[in-house]
Design a protein around this motif. Structure first.
Motif, PDB file in Angstrom:
ATOM      1  N   LYS A 200       0.834  -1.192   0.000  1.00  0.00           N
ATOM      2  CA  LYS A 200       0.000   0.000   0.000  1.00  0.00           C
ATOM      3  C   LYS A 200       0.873   1.248   0.000  1.00  0.00           C
ATOM      4  N   ALA A 201       0.523   2.224  -0.834  1.00  0.00           N
ATOM      5  CA  ALA A 201       1.320   3.441  -0.960  1.00  0.00           C
ATOM      6  C   ALA A 201       1.505   4.129   0.390  1.00  0.00           C
ATOM      7  N   GLY A 202       2.750   4.444   0.704  1.00  0.00           N
ATOM      8  CA  GLY A 202       3.075   5.165   1.930  1.00  0.00           C
ATOM      9  C   GLY A 202       3.343   4.302   3.139  1.00  0.00           C
ATOM     10  N   SER A 203       3.021   3.002   3.085  1.00  0.00           N
ATOM     11  CA  SER A 203       3.280   2.125   4.235  1.00  0.00           C
ATOM     12  C   SER A 203       4.776   1.840   4.329  1.00  0.00           C
ATOM     13  N   THR A 204       5.277   1.745   5.547  1.00  0.00           N
ATOM     14  CA  THR A 204       6.708   1.528   5.761  1.00  0.00           C
ATOM     15  C   THR A 204       6.942   0.536   6.890  1.00  0.00           C
ATOM     16  N   ALA A 205       8.107  -0.074   6.858  1.00  0.00           N
ATOM     17  CA  ALA A 205       8.554  -0.944   7.958  1.00  0.00           C
ATOM     18  C   ALA A 205      10.062  -1.101   7.823  1.00  0.00           C
ATOM     19  N   ILE A 206      10.724  -1.358   8.936  1.00  0.00           N
ATOM     20  CA  ILE A 206      12.177  -1.527   8.920  1.00  0.00           C
ATOM     21  C   ILE A 206      12.571  -2.484  10.035  1.00  0.00           C
ATOM     22  N   THR A 207      13.659  -3.206   9.835  1.00  0.00           N
ATOM     23  CA  THR A 207      14.140  -4.144  10.848  1.00  0.00           C
ATOM     24  C   THR A 207      15.658  -4.184  10.817  1.00  0.00           C
ATOM     25  N   ARG A 208      16.235  -4.657  11.901  1.00  0.00           N
ATOM     26  CA  ARG A 208      17.689  -4.800  11.974  1.00  0.00           C
ATOM     27  C   ARG A 208      18.105  -6.116  11.333  1.00  0.00           C
ATOM     28  N   VAL A 209      19.222  -6.085  10.638  1.00  0.00           N
ATOM     29  CA  VAL A 209      19.786  -7.280  10.017  1.00  0.00           C
ATOM     30  C   VAL A 209      20.905  -7.816  10.919  1.00  0.00           C
ATOM     31  N   GLY A 210      21.042  -9.124  10.959  1.00  0.00           N
ATOM     32  CA  GLY A 210      22.038  -9.728  11.841  1.00  0.00           C
ATOM     33  C   GLY A 210      23.469  -9.369  11.467  1.00  0.00           C
ATOM     34  N   THR A 211      24.369  -9.607  12.382  1.00  0.00           N
ATOM     35  CA  THR A 211      25.782  -9.310  12.166  1.00  0.00           C
ATOM     36  C   THR A 211      26.337 -10.149  11.020  1.00  0.00           C
ATOM     37  N   GLY A 212      27.324  -9.554  10.363  1.00  0.00           N
ATOM     38  CA  GLY A 212      27.965 -10.264   9.255  1.00  0.00           C
ATOM     39  C   GLY A 212      27.366  -9.949   7.906  1.00  0.00           C
ATOM     40  N   ALA A 213      26.240  -9.225   7.848  1.00  0.00           N
ATOM     41  CA  ALA A 213      25.608  -8.877   6.575  1.00  0.00           C
ATOM     42  C   ALA A 213      26.202  -7.566   6.040  1.00  0.00           C
ATOM     43  N   ASN A 214      25.959  -7.289   4.755  1.00  0.00           N
ATOM     44  CA  ASN A 214      26.449  -6.055   4.141  1.00  0.00           C
ATOM     45  C   ASN A 214      25.693  -4.827   4.607  1.00  0.00           C
ATOM     46  N   ILE A 215      24.498  -5.032   5.123  1.00  0.00           N
ATOM     47  CA  ILE A 215      23.663  -3.911   5.555  1.00  0.00           C
ATOM     48  C   ILE A 215      23.281  -4.080   7.016  1.00  0.00           C
ATOM     49  N   ARG A 216      23.067  -2.922   7.672  1.00  0.00           N
ATOM     50  CA  ARG A 216      22.727  -2.956   9.094  1.00  0.00           C
ATOM     51  C   ARG A 216      21.221  -3.041   9.300  1.00  0.00           C
ATOM     52  N   LYS A 217      20.452  -2.379   8.413  1.00  0.00           N
ATOM     53  CA  LYS A 217      18.999  -2.386   8.537  1.00  0.00           C
ATOM     54  C   LYS A 217      18.373  -2.569   7.157  1.00  0.00           C
ATOM     55  N   LEU A 218      17.217  -3.196   7.153  1.00  0.00           N
ATOM     56  CA  LEU A 218      16.490  -3.460   5.924  1.00  0.00           C
ATOM     57  C   LEU A 218      15.077  -2.900   6.066  1.00  0.00           C
ATOM     58  N   GLY A 219      14.656  -2.082   5.095  1.00  0.00           N
ATOM     59  CA  GLY A 219      13.345  -1.458   5.181  1.00  0.00           C
ATOM     60  C   GLY A 219      12.555  -1.613   3.891  1.00  0.00           C
ATOM     61  N   ILE A 220      11.264  -1.376   3.986  1.00  0.00           N
ATOM     62  CA  ILE A 220      10.373  -1.433   2.831  1.00  0.00           C
ATOM     63  C   ILE A 220       9.417  -0.244   2.875  1.00  0.00           C
ATOM     64  N   VAL A 221       9.046   0.247   1.685  1.00  0.00           N
ATOM     65  CA  VAL A 221       8.069   1.321   1.577  1.00  0.00           C
ATOM     66  C   VAL A 221       7.133   0.962   0.423  1.00  0.00           C
ATOM     67  N   GLY A 222       5.836   1.149   0.616  1.00  0.00           N
ATOM     68  CA  GLY A 222       4.856   0.769  -0.382  1.00  0.00           C
ATOM     69  C   GLY A 222       4.705   1.793  -1.485  1.00  0.00           C
TER      70      GLY A 222
END
Length: 496
Positions: A56-78
């Motif tokens: 859905k347009a405008g919806s968002t969420a984000i979470t922390r990624v575990g250690t050892g990954a290339n990114i620290r946090k992963l998020g999504i936006v609709g």
């Protein structure tokens, strides 16, 4: 804040936060998104499931990624339905992502909008505009900057092959103009005076090689600008008639004029604004001039093929023993006489002489914009501006530019019989008519000062200011109108 468009994939990017723009059609995950989900051990799908994300347009969420990954946090936006995605959808999604990254204190942000069937350059431009404008904070007048500086220092636009840095440069130039307009509107009237607007025009001219003419009171008197000077005469601050000109290299393809209402404060004059009138917000009454100067700053950097004249009759509407009175008759520079039946309808008086001046330049088209009437806000609300014109081609060009820019206008009628309400017994016209149709009669008043040049009037009283965060706007001045004006001027290159 720096933008990067390396063209690489979200699969191999590393940084603080990776945020994905997902349409409803992106679910269930497939292709690149499914591969990314595998890379993060199913965390992307887990996040989607946990928040019941549907795109859905405008919806968002984000979470922390575990250690050892290339990114620290992963998020999504609709992004909403894929067939309804526009440039403004992308601006708003990028704004939401940028705010999310700032909230999460991420210095580097990777933005990926995979599987979009949109022009890569325009997509990158829209994303950059949304992020820049969302992260802009105006804390000039706070003793303590409680918001702090934006923590997002680097934004990488990913998964966009086939575009170069020019789209990001265009976005930055446009945002420079929007931010200038925002800060002019947001600043109080003891800071933004007619003199300050003239100084701002001088700074733009000096930085970008534009021509500048500032007419002082005596020069305006010589030109017969009685309507404009009638408004200005009660203020201790002298009026400044600003004429800033951009000329392209070589022969111009078109010659255009943009005229902005420049009342740096409007007390209402002897028809003083009372309690509940919003008098404390009348610093925004130069929103048209702010957009005009903002457009000038952007256009000077983008260097289109059209010659553009930026005009504002800047003044204050104040009260003194020298103030214009209800019942006074003013003579505009085209010789037409105006009975002042309300000193709080002053913006149209300043615009009258500015429009006459603009037409004498021999331009191909004139666009004026002004925080002109409360009636337009009653009709269209706070988010939509009114568009008035009897020239179909120019009206359509402005409407098309506005759609591309993501600014909302609604065309209102120029109902000629309503001019009867402006007829005066003692002069050519009065400056206000009856209460019904107030924005229409204001437009009809302005029409008397444009003879044959194609002309559009934009009543932007509602959208120049917002009290709340919305889209890529933050509370305060919005810079409304700049993007439409710039897009219109740039469109002349294509039209030529």
């Amino acid at each position: 804040m720096e933008f990067h468009a390396p063209g690489n994939s979200c699969l191999d990017w590393s940084g603080d936060a990776l945020i994905l723009g997902l349409s409803e059609a992106a679910l269930p995950l497939s292709g690149t998104l499914a591969e990314l989900n595998s890379q993060v051990a199913g965390l992307l799908q887990e996040l989607i499931d946990e928040v019941e994300f549907t795109g859905k347009a405008g919806s968002t969420a984000i979470t922390r990624v575990g250690t050892g990954a290339n990114i620290r946090k992963l998020g999504i936006v609709g992004l909403g339905a894929i067939d309804a995605i526009t440039g403004d959808t992308l601006r708003r999604a990028a704004a939401a992502a940028a705010r999310l990254a700032k909230k999460e204190k991420c210095a580097s942000l990777g933005l990926s909008f995979p599987n979009l069937q949109h022009d890569a350059a325009l997509t990158a431009q829209a994303i950059a505009e949304g992020a820049i404008l969302a992260l802009h904070q105006d804390n000039r007048f706070k003793s303590e900057d409680k918001n702090g500086k934006p923590t997002v220092e680097h934004i990488h636009i990913l998964d966009l092959a086939g575009q170069d840095s020019s789209s990001l440069q265009t976005a930055q130039a446009i945002c420079d103009g929007v931010i200038l307009a925002r800060e002019l509107v947001s600043a109080p009237a003891n800071i933004v005076t007619p003199e300050l607007l003239a100084q701002t025009a001088q700074e733009i001219a000096s930085a970008h090689g534009l021509e500048l003419e500032i007419l002082e009171r005596e020069q305006c008197e010589a030109l017969g600008m009685g309507a404009y000077l009638g408004v200005a005469r009660a203020s201790d601050l002298p009026p400044k008639f600003i004429h800033l000109t951009y000329k392209p290299t070589g022969t111009p393809t078109r010659k255009l004029a943009i005229v902005g209402k420049g009342l740096t404060f409007d007390s209402g004059g002897l028809n003083i604004k009372g309690a509940g009138s919003g008098i404390e917000m009348m610093k925004i009454d130069m929103g048209g001039a702010a957009a005009t100067l903002g457009a000038a700053k952007a256009i000077a950097q983008l260097k289109p093929s059209a010659e553009v004249h930026f005009i504002s009759a800047a003044a204050e509407n104040m009260i003194s023993g020298n103030a214009m009175r209800p019942g006074d008759i003013l003579t505009a520079s085209n010789g037409k006489t105006i009975e002042v039946n309300n000193t709080d309808a002053e913006g149209r008086l300043t615009l009258a002489d500015a429009l006459v001046f603009a037409e004498k330049l021999g331009v191909d088209a004139i666009v004026d914009l002004a925080t002109l009437t409360g009636a337009c806000i009653i009709a269209l609300g706070d988010d939509i501006a009114g568009l008035f014109s009897e020239n179909e081609e120019l009206a359509e060009a402005i409407a098309t530019a506005a759609k591309t820019a993501g600014e909302k206008f609604w065309r209102l009628p120029m109902e000629e019989k309503y001019f009867d309400g402006l007829k005066s017994i003692v002069a050519d016209m009065k400056n206000t008519g009856p209460r019904p149709g107030g924005s229409i009669t204001a437009a009809l008043f302005l029409k008397q000062f444009v003879n044959s040049t194609p002309w559009v009037h934009l009543d932007v009283a509602g959208p120049v200011w917002t009290e709340k965060e919305s889209g890529y706007n933050n509370p305060g001045g919005t810079g409304f109108g700049v993007r439409t004006l710039v897009q219109w001027v740039l469109s002349q290159d294509t039209a030529a």
